[in-house]
Write a protein that holds these residues in place. Sequence first.
Motif: not given
Length: 144
Positions: A79-83
């Motif tokens: 999630x952190x990567x895509x966000x």
Amino acid sequence: MNLYEQMISLGYHLIAGTLGGFLFSFLSLCSISFTSFFKSLLYVFFSMISTVVFYYGLYCINGGMTHFYLMVVFMWGIYLYYHFFYELLLPLFYYIKKVLRPLKKKLGFAKRKFYVIIKQQREKRRRLKLKNEQLKKKRKNEKV
């Protein structure tokens, strides 16, 4: 699992989730022009290899144990990567794809030449087979 191993495992899962998201998004962008069969094989092999590498690293850290909360941290890393990072790295992906485009064209040209050679050989075999069948029919007619 002691506290030290748990903290390292948490960090490893977070980094592995972020790196998994990065590699999957890069693979998705680069495999747009592939056929669906090749693309599905690519995704299956990517999943298998990334899982083996992930659990090997986990085996080196804590003997390969994983818990529910560690999987949540892994998903949080994705999630952190895509966000946060996906939008920043997308121009880099397009640049890499642009740099690799001439290589793809050269490989496509070589592939077309191989297909022509294969097609010519197939045509020669077909003609030879036809010729042999005609000779067999001729010999059969001569015997009668």
